[in-house]
Design a protein around this motif. Structure first.
Motif, PDB file in Angstrom:
ATOM      1  N   UNK A 266       2.551 -11.405   4.108  1.00 34.40           N
ATOM      2  CA  UNK A 266       2.045 -11.346   2.734  1.00 34.40           C
ATOM      3  C   UNK A 266       0.539 -11.582   2.683  1.00 34.40           C
ATOM      4  N   UNK A 267      -0.019 -12.294   3.669  1.00 39.51           N
ATOM      5  CA  UNK A 267      -1.467 -12.500   3.704  1.00 39.51           C
ATOM      6  C   UNK A 267      -2.191 -11.198   4.035  1.00 39.51           C
ATOM      7  N   UNK A 268      -1.640 -10.428   4.947  1.00 39.71           N
ATOM      8  CA  UNK A 268      -2.271  -9.157   5.307  1.00 39.71           C
ATOM      9  C   UNK A 268      -2.158  -8.137   4.175  1.00 39.71           C
ATOM     10  N   UNK A 269      -1.023  -8.103   3.493  1.00 43.28           N
ATOM     11  CA  UNK A 269      -0.845  -7.124   2.416  1.00 43.28           C
ATOM     12  C   UNK A 269      -1.689  -7.450   1.185  1.00 43.28           C
ATOM     13  N   UNK A 270      -2.016  -8.729   0.982  1.00 42.24           N
ATOM     14  CA  UNK A 270      -2.790  -9.129  -0.193  1.00 42.24           C
ATOM     15  C   UNK A 270      -4.279  -9.318   0.097  1.00 42.24           C
ATOM     16  N   UNK A 271      -4.686  -9.158   1.335  1.00 45.18           N
ATOM     17  CA  UNK A 271      -6.096  -9.346   1.674  1.00 45.18           C
ATOM     18  C   UNK A 271      -6.948  -8.246   1.036  1.00 45.18           C
ATOM     19  N   UNK A 272      -8.077  -8.638   0.451  1.00 42.20           N
ATOM     20  CA  UNK A 272      -8.998  -7.707  -0.209  1.00 42.20           C
ATOM     21  C   UNK A 272     -10.317  -7.650   0.550  1.00 42.20           C
ATOM     22  N   UNK A 273     -11.104  -6.619   0.238  1.00 42.76           N
ATOM     23  CA  UNK A 273     -12.392  -6.483   0.909  1.00 42.76           C
ATOM     24  C   UNK A 273     -13.275  -7.696   0.653  1.00 42.76           C
ATOM     25  N   UNK A 274     -13.217  -8.237  -0.535  1.00 46.14           N
ATOM     26  CA  UNK A 274     -14.065  -9.388  -0.860  1.00 46.14           C
ATOM     27  C   UNK A 274     -13.682 -10.626  -0.058  1.00 46.14           C
ATOM     28  N   UNK A 275     -12.479 -10.633   0.524  1.00 49.17           N
ATOM     29  CA  UNK A 275     -12.022 -11.794   1.280  1.00 49.17           C
ATOM     30  C   UNK A 275     -12.568 -11.830   2.698  1.00 49.17           C
ATOM     31  N   UNK A 276     -13.198 -10.747   3.156  1.00 51.38           N
ATOM     32  CA  UNK A 276     -13.700 -10.667   4.528  1.00 51.38           C
ATOM     33  C   UNK A 276     -15.226 -10.585   4.486  1.00 51.38           C
ATOM     34  N   UNK A 277     -15.886 -11.507   5.145  1.00 49.56           N
ATOM     35  CA  UNK A 277     -17.347 -11.553   5.160  1.00 49.56           C
ATOM     36  C   UNK A 277     -17.838 -11.613   6.593  1.00 49.56           C
ATOM     37  N   UNK A 278     -18.935 -10.908   6.848  1.00 50.89           N
ATOM     38  CA  UNK A 278     -19.551 -10.931   8.168  1.00 50.89           C
ATOM     39  C   UNK A 278     -20.534 -12.093   8.214  1.00 50.89           C
ATOM     40  N   UNK A 325     -14.932  -4.428  -4.347  1.00 52.83           N
ATOM     41  CA  UNK A 325     -14.556  -5.693  -3.725  1.00 52.83           C
ATOM     42  C   UNK A 325     -13.069  -5.984  -3.856  1.00 52.83           C
ATOM     43  N   UNK A 326     -12.442  -5.453  -4.900  1.00 60.77           N
ATOM     44  CA  UNK A 326     -11.016  -5.681  -5.108  1.00 60.77           C
ATOM     45  C   UNK A 326     -10.143  -4.683  -4.351  1.00 60.77           C
ATOM     46  N   UNK A 327     -10.761  -3.742  -3.655  1.00 60.45           N
ATOM     47  CA  UNK A 327      -9.984  -2.764  -2.886  1.00 60.45           C
ATOM     48  C   UNK A 327      -9.231  -3.484  -1.763  1.00 60.45           C
ATOM     49  N   UNK A 328      -8.007  -3.030  -1.435  1.00 56.12           N
ATOM     50  CA  UNK A 328      -7.267  -3.676  -0.343  1.00 56.12           C
ATOM     51  C   UNK A 328      -8.012  -3.547   0.973  1.00 56.12           C
ATOM     52  N   UNK A 329      -7.943  -4.580   1.777  1.00 58.75           N
ATOM     53  CA  UNK A 329      -8.621  -4.552   3.073  1.00 58.75           C
ATOM     54  C   UNK A 329      -7.975  -3.544   4.012  1.00 58.75           C
ATOM     55  N   UNK A 330      -6.652  -3.381   3.896  1.00 58.14           N
ATOM     56  CA  UNK A 330      -5.930  -2.475   4.785  1.00 58.14           C
ATOM     57  C   UNK A 330      -5.033  -1.545   3.969  1.00 58.14           C
ATOM     58  N   UNK A 341      -3.932   2.105  -2.251  1.00 57.15           N
ATOM     59  CA  UNK A 341      -2.868   1.092  -2.270  1.00 57.15           C
ATOM     60  C   UNK A 341      -2.732   0.442  -0.896  1.00 57.15           C
ATOM     61  N   UNK A 342      -2.439  -0.839  -0.909  1.00 59.88           N
ATOM     62  CA  UNK A 342      -2.372  -1.610   0.332  1.00 59.88           C
ATOM     63  C   UNK A 342      -1.114  -1.272   1.126  1.00 59.88           C
ATOM     64  N   UNK A 343      -1.196  -1.454   2.420  1.00 61.09           N
ATOM     65  CA  UNK A 343      -0.009  -1.339   3.255  1.00 61.09           C
ATOM     66  C   UNK A 343       1.020  -2.376   2.833  1.00 61.09           C
ATOM     67  N   UNK A 344       2.252  -1.957   2.734  1.00 60.22           N
ATOM     68  CA  UNK A 344       3.339  -2.893   2.445  1.00 60.22           C
ATOM     69  C   UNK A 344       3.855  -3.482   3.756  1.00 60.22           C
ATOM     70  N   UNK A 345       4.829  -4.386   3.639  1.00 60.14           N
ATOM     71  CA  UNK A 345       5.362  -5.045   4.838  1.00 60.14           C
ATOM     72  C   UNK A 345       5.914  -4.031   5.832  1.00 60.14           C
ATOM     73  N   UNK A 346       6.636  -3.015   5.333  1.00 58.61           N
ATOM     74  CA  UNK A 346       7.194  -2.019   6.254  1.00 58.61           C
ATOM     75  C   UNK A 346       6.101  -1.192   6.909  1.00 58.61           C
ATOM     76  N   UNK A 347       4.969  -1.018   6.190  1.00 60.85           N
ATOM     77  CA  UNK A 347       3.845  -0.308   6.783  1.00 60.85           C
ATOM     78  C   UNK A 347       3.216  -1.091   7.918  1.00 60.85           C
ATOM     79  N   UNK A 348       3.095  -2.406   7.758  1.00 57.67           N
ATOM     80  CA  UNK A 348       2.570  -3.252   8.827  1.00 57.67           C
ATOM     81  C   UNK A 348       3.482  -3.196  10.050  1.00 57.67           C
TER      82      UNK A 348
END
Length: 383
Positions: A266-278, A325-330, A341-348
């Protein structure tokens, strides 16, 4: 006299020190993965040792953790039904009770690298596009002809290739034209090598193509055809094709970040671009539900570096307008299109299954295999 002081005075110093060291290792484990020091964390901590020590050693760990709890006047962890079930499962040397059907094998760092390597394998579409680009540069054939080329029009040896095409000029009868292309050793634009690679996979260049196949091949050719007069256009086009499809670039970022941050499903499916910083030396992830940000360090090998993988993926999303920034990370990928749309659990899970098959790994692997492998490696290093 308090319970704390009474027990502390009755316990030998050696045992008390061992218990304190075990409690410190447990606290480090929880801090590394943003876990609260509760029953779930204890179960994960003990389960992480299952493949590297005996059941007796795991019970000794729990005994020391219980000892620290008793000294502080708290109920021991072993009174929890979940922990008792874990011990029962370890005693019977098999997955715990109702979780058995969902049990998965861990993916350790070497196996994760094998999955990343699999994302660099050229797909059928990439091999077709590379061969078409080289043939266009060598023969001048237009995209309309290349998308209909079949193996019966190609005579291929290790030294040369002869391409035969029937072309109609005006209202006259079709005339056959021949091109003989020699092998170019050590040249990435060698027509013979590109066709041998394509044929070695038992795929024809175009075998009665459906419209989607022809459209995809045209999509790879058109940018090159528009710039074919520029110097180095062939090399640039081949480099772009070799970088991989959108899903390949995404999966490199997904695998490296998912493992390094031990992301739950659920962390991977809900991760957003704004949540990842270099940041200097790596990335930081703001994962919902964790007490602190997660640091993902950069690695020396660029092939497995999560920073490079993430930046390459971000560049592809930016190119398709998914820079919010609200776009899904994956998000999901549909051929060359990155969807919103973000990858769902079955997609992961599908990503893990696909890459494991390409890497030749056999076992019960799923997305949670990354987290399990990372946590077990972490506790092994700590110990």
């Amino acid at each position: 006299m308090s319970r704390d002081l009474t027990l502390a005075g009755a316990i030998p110093q050696r045992r008390r020190l061992e218990a304190e060291r075990e409690a410190a290792r447990f606290a480090t484990f929880c801090s590394a993965f943003g876990l609260d020091e509760g029953v779930e964390a204890v179960s994960l901590y003990l389960a992480a040792q299952a493949d590297v020590e005996t059941g007796q050693a795991t019970r000794r760990r729990l005994h020391y953790l219980d000892l620290v709890r008793r000294i502080s006047g708290q109920p021991p962890w072993s009174t929890s039904p979940d922990v008792r079930a874990l011990l029962h499962g370890l005693h019977r040397a098999r997955p715990i009770g109702p979780q058995a059907p969902d049990h998965v094998d861990p993916l350790y760092v070497e196996l994760v690298h094998a999955l990343v390597d699999a994302t660099f394998l050229s797909s059928v579409h990439q091999r077709r596009a590379a061969a078409a680009i080289i043939l266009h540069a060598s023969t001048g054939l237009p995209a309309a002809v290349l998308t209909r080329l079949t193996w019966d029009q190609v005579r291929l040896t290790r030294r040369q290739v002869v391409v035969t095409v029937s072309q109609r000029v005006g209202r006259g009868a079709p005339a056959q034209r021949f091109w003989t292309l020699q092998a170019l050793p050590d040249d990435p634009a060698c027509p013979v090598a590109s066709l041998l690679l394509l044929r070695g996979g038992r795929y024809v260049l175009v075998d009665k193509p459906a419209l989607w196949d022809e459209a995809r091949l045209r999509g790879s050719l058109d940018p090159y055809l528009r710039n074919s007069d520029t110097e180095g256009a062939v090399g640039l086009a081949l480099l772009e094709v070799s970088q991989g499809s959108q899903s390949q670039v995404r999966d490199r970022a997904l695998l490296t970040l998912g493992y390094a941050a031990a992301l739950r499903t659920h962390e991977a499916t809900h991760l957003r671009r704004r949540d990842v910083s270099v940041r200097e030396g790596g990335l930081t992830l703001q994962v919902a539900g964790r007490r602190s940000e997660v640091t993902v360090p950069s690695v020396a090998n660029p092939r497995y570096d999560p920073v490079r993988a993430w930046l390459a993926w971000v560049a592809l999303m930016d190119a398709q307008g998914l820079s919010a920034l609200e776009a899904p990370a994956f998000p999901t990928c549909n051929y060359s299109v990155i969807e919103a749309r973000a990858l769902a659990a079955q997609g992961l899970n599908r990503v893990i299954h696909t890459r494991c098959a390409e890497a030749g790994l056999r076992g019960r692997f799923a997305w949670t295999s990354l987290r399990i492998g990372m946590m077990r490696m972490s506790t092994t290093v700590e110990n």
